[in-house]
Design an enzyme around this catalytic site. Sequence first.
Site, PDB file in Angstrom:
ATOM      1  CE  LYS A 174      -5.072 -17.574   7.928  1.00  0.00           C
ATOM      2  NZ  LYS A 174      -6.423 -18.122   8.344  1.00  0.00           N
ATOM      3  CG  ASN A 175      -3.708  -8.219   5.247  1.00  0.00           C
ATOM      4  OD1 ASN A 175      -2.928  -7.243   4.687  1.00  0.00           O
ATOM      5  ND2 ASN A 175      -4.818  -8.024   4.691  1.00  0.00           N
ATOM      6  CB  SER A 176       1.601  -8.694   2.411  1.00  0.00           C
ATOM      7  OG  SER A 176       1.836 -10.131   2.411  1.00  0.00           O
ATOM      8  CG  PHE A 177      -1.434  -2.870   5.744  1.00  0.00           C
ATOM      9  CD1 PHE A 177      -1.731  -1.990   4.671  1.00  0.00           C
ATOM     10  CD2 PHE A 177      -0.806  -2.403   6.738  1.00  0.00           C
ATOM     11  CE1 PHE A 177      -1.933  -0.711   4.888  1.00  0.00           C
ATOM     12  CE2 PHE A 177      -0.910  -0.889   6.940  1.00  0.00           C
ATOM     13  CZ  PHE A 177      -1.530  -0.138   5.887  1.00  0.00           C
ATOM     14  CB  SER A 202      -2.710  -5.645   1.633  1.00  0.00           C
ATOM     15  OG  SER A 202      -3.682  -5.415   2.706  1.00  0.00           O
TER      16      SER A 202
END
Length: 270
Positions: A152-155, A250
């Site tokens: 759920k996050n592309s950091f 992100s």
Amino acid sequence: MRGRKSFSMAEIEKLKQLFMEKDKADSDEQMSIRRKMRRMNFYISDFYHDMNYEDFIRLCNSGRITITDIDKKVKSNDEAEFLCNNDDNQSNEIRLGNNENLCSKNAEPQDNENFKEGLGPWVDEHSEILILGSLPSDVSLRERAYYQNKSKNSFWKLMHGLFGEGPDCKGFLMKHHIALWDCLSAANREGSLDSNISGGERPNNIPQLLESHPSIRRIVINGKSKAKGYFDRYFSDLYSHIDVIIVSSSSNANSIEFEAKLEEWKIILK
């Protein structure tokens, strides 16, 4: 800024008393109280259009208002405490440590069921860029590491797009002189969404982190909505002291295509 932002402990106590009186006063009485504050060289307009007792406590705890004689309270372990009493005479405490969780607590109530406390900063003496989010997800809190809810996050995908392949860990960021923290050290939140934060906010002591790590030359705010909102609420003074860049979140809830988001994030390296 017309007034001061540094006061003695005695002046802080006086200002706290004046704010408590102001919050209960009518408009005419409030004008008189404001004049008393201005005679102390404290101007509400230096910080907010209007503010109350709790706002004042937050300013103290976030470091935007500093205490000139706080060194008198320094303990043998080099840690200082500033006690702010709320209306119920319960105390909240700011701890100014070295590389510990430099969190500060405000006077907002906690929701015992949904109260979440964040993580300490990932930083070292070579850090040059400080990336700030809002508060770690439940997955990250459970794993005790940042941005672990990778579906759920592309950091971490963004970090590898900027710096190349490597592990999703603190060491990878330290290698590239990136520090990581959040605007909040704690808040009431059901689940992991920033939109579910419902008070109980405690800002991290970012000014103290910057003071203890002078190599940091830039702040990057991860998100143009919630993270920026908390930064503006608690740390707006920093805009005039350090380069601040705001990039799209992100989070995958942000509908921007990854490649476009990566292009935007490349600005942090310029």
